[in-house]
Design an enzyme around this catalytic site. Structure first.
Site, mmCIF file in Angstrom:
data_model
loop_
_atom_site.group_PDB
_atom_site.id
_atom_site.type_symbol
_atom_site.label_atom_id
_atom_site.label_comp_id
_atom_site.label_asym_id
_atom_site.label_seq_id
_atom_site.Cartn_x
_atom_site.Cartn_y
_atom_site.Cartn_z
ATOM 1 C CE1 TYR A 156 42.989 38.276 23.753
ATOM 2 C CE2 TYR A 156 44.507 36.499 24.286
ATOM 3 C CZ TYR A 156 43.224 36.943 24.037
ATOM 4 O OH TYR A 156 42.175 36.047 24.078
ATOM 5 C CE LYS A 160 41.486 37.820 27.060
ATOM 6 N NZ LYS A 160 40.058 37.983 27.358
HETATM 7 P P1 NAP Z 1 35.111 37.408 18.815
HETATM 8 O O1 NAP Z 1 34.460 36.302 18.041
HETATM 9 O O2 NAP Z 1 36.073 38.303 18.128
HETATM 10 O O3 NAP Z 1 33.954 38.278 19.519
HETATM 11 C C1 NAP Z 1 34.294 39.389 20.293
HETATM 12 C C2 NAP Z 1 33.056 39.947 20.944
HETATM 13 O O4 NAP Z 1 33.441 41.047 21.779
HETATM 14 C C3 NAP Z 1 32.031 40.511 19.962
HETATM 15 O O5 NAP Z 1 30.747 40.220 20.455
HETATM 16 C C4 NAP Z 1 32.308 42.015 19.985
HETATM 17 O O6 NAP Z 1 31.167 42.817 19.652
HETATM 18 C C5 NAP Z 1 32.673 42.203 21.450
HETATM 19 N N1 NAP Z 1 33.470 43.406 21.700
HETATM 20 C C6 NAP Z 1 34.667 43.754 21.140
HETATM 21 N N2 NAP Z 1 35.087 44.936 21.616
HETATM 22 C C7 NAP Z 1 34.135 45.362 22.487
HETATM 23 C C8 NAP Z 1 33.978 46.530 23.282
HETATM 24 N N3 NAP Z 1 34.896 47.519 23.291
HETATM 25 N N4 NAP Z 1 32.855 46.645 24.041
HETATM 26 C C9 NAP Z 1 31.927 45.678 24.039
HETATM 27 N N5 NAP Z 1 32.022 44.541 23.321
HETATM 28 C C10 NAP Z 1 33.103 44.394 22.546
HETATM 29 O O7 NAP Z 1 35.921 36.806 20.065
HETATM 30 P P2 NAP Z 1 35.851 35.373 20.784
HETATM 31 O O8 NAP Z 1 36.860 34.506 20.156
HETATM 32 O O9 NAP Z 1 34.446 34.928 20.909
HETATM 33 O O10 NAP Z 1 36.434 35.775 22.219
HETATM 34 C C11 NAP Z 1 35.619 36.079 23.325
HETATM 35 C C12 NAP Z 1 36.492 36.211 24.557
HETATM 36 O O11 NAP Z 1 37.204 35.003 24.782
HETATM 37 C C13 NAP Z 1 37.563 37.310 24.443
HETATM 38 O O12 NAP Z 1 37.742 37.940 25.684
HETATM 39 C C14 NAP Z 1 38.796 36.516 24.063
HETATM 40 O O13 NAP Z 1 39.977 37.202 24.423
HETATM 41 C C15 NAP Z 1 38.584 35.269 24.872
HETATM 42 N N6 NAP Z 1 39.340 34.121 24.399
HETATM 43 C C16 NAP Z 1 39.140 33.625 23.144
HETATM 44 C C17 NAP Z 1 39.878 32.525 22.717
HETATM 45 C C18 NAP Z 1 39.689 31.910 21.353
HETATM 46 O O14 NAP Z 1 40.431 30.975 21.027
HETATM 47 N N7 NAP Z 1 38.746 32.361 20.542
HETATM 48 C C19 NAP Z 1 40.818 31.944 23.578
HETATM 49 C C20 NAP Z 1 41.000 32.483 24.836
HETATM 50 C C21 NAP Z 1 40.258 33.565 25.242
HETATM 51 P P3 NAP Z 1 30.820 43.195 18.106
HETATM 52 O O15 NAP Z 1 30.272 41.933 17.480
HETATM 53 O O16 NAP Z 1 29.812 44.282 18.201
HETATM 54 O O17 NAP Z 1 32.106 43.621 17.473
#
Ligand code: NAP
Length: 248
Positions: A156, A160
């Site tokens: 990851y 990133k």
């Molecule tokens: P999440 O709640 O797990 O949601 C992930 C989203 O990505 C969902 O809409 C999912 O679609 C979609 N997705 C997964 N695999 C995919 C693929 N192969 N093609 C197209 N769409 C795909 O994640 P989140 O926490 O909102 O994170 C969103 C972004 O922010 C990510 O890049 C994550 O790494 C980054 N981020 C998050 C955090 C945190 O603390 N949460 C911190 C830093 C960075 P489905 O619903 O259809 O599965």
């Protein structure tokens, strides 16, 4: 006042979590939104309904961003449906955590392929369209883990960190065409992704946040909206942390 009226945004991974908050924020400023999801159609349909309630056009698309072919088709379909693309938010992401010694090769490859190659595929898919328009915004969602590394997240963190290199390279390639490319590095944001973290690791993460609270999707969405706006026209190749001070 930030205004995105009439702009068309593509937000990957906007069926839930941060992506959904981003879609809603952009729509609240007037943007139409293409909601991209991987498999969760019910959640994507819900997002579309909430976006429509804000008075904008919204359509959801099932697309695996790790597939170059699918992202190419997606871009053409969105351009046909909306008449063009102005803003791309590369937010789709997954985790498959484990220490390096026990991390399976397929788990390394999968995370790189969705989180890093996915952003590359989408960027390539809209590249010529934005070049021809001579304006546009690409906003990539990285992570503070990409800046600092994290034990148990080598795949990851590498993806990133790769996003940051991709962002800066694309920014240099597209700057002369008035297309800006920036990244956001969120810290600990409450979503299904962080809900899955074991309690002890969660407590340790929260204790490391100087602002003493987890972030919300809206905190990230506000920064994305700014980068998408006309007000951010002269900012490119930048990485903005949205982390309550976690990575200071
Ligand atoms: P999440 O709640 O797990 O949601 C992930 C989203 O990505 C969902 O809409 C999912 O679609 C979609 N997705 C997964 N695999 C995919 C693929 N192969 N093609 C197209 N769409 C795909 O994640 P989140 O926490 O909102 O994170 C969103 C972004 O922010 C990510 O890049 C994550 O790494 C980054 N981020 C998050 C955090 C945190 O603390 N949460 C911190 C830093 C960075 P489905 O619903 O259809 O599965």
């Amino acid at each position: 006042m930030m205004d995105l009226t009439g702009k068309n945004a593509v937000v990957t991974g906007s069926s839930r979590g941060i992506g959904k908050a981003v879609a809603l924020k952009l729509a609240s400023l007037g943007a139409n939104v293409a909601v991209v999801y991987a498999g969760n159609k019910e959640k994507a349909d819900e997002t579309v309904k909430e976006l429509e309630a804000l008075g904008v056009k919204a359509i959801c698309y099932c697309c695996d961003v790790s597939s170059a072919e699918q992202t190419k088709q997606l871009a053409s379909q969105v351009i046909a449906d909306f008449g063009g693309i102005d803003i791309l938010v590369n937010n789709a992401g997954i985790v498959k955590d484990g220490l390096i010694l026990s991390m399976k090769e397929e788990d390394f490859d999968k995370v790189i392929s969705v989180n890093l190659k996915g952003a590359f595929n989408m960027t390539k898919a809209v590249y010529q369209h934005l070049m021809k328009k001579r304006r546009g915004r690409i906003i990539n969602i990285s992570s503070i883990v990409g800046l600092n590394g994290n034990a148990g997240q080598a795949n990851y963190a590498a993806a990133k960190a790769g996003i940051i290199g991709l962002t800066k390279s694309a920014a240099k390639e597209l700057a002369a065409r008035n297309v800006t490319v920036n990244a956001i590095a969120p810290g600990f944001i409450e979503t299904e992704m962080t809900d899955a973290i074991p309690e002890r690791a969660r407590e340790a993460a929260l204790a490391a946040i100087p602002m003493k609270r987890p972030g919300q999707g809206e905190d990230v969405a506000n920064a994305v909206a700014f980068l998408a706006s006309d007000e951010a026209a002269y900012i490119t190749g930048e990485i903005i942390k949205v982390d309550g001070g976690m990575a200071i």
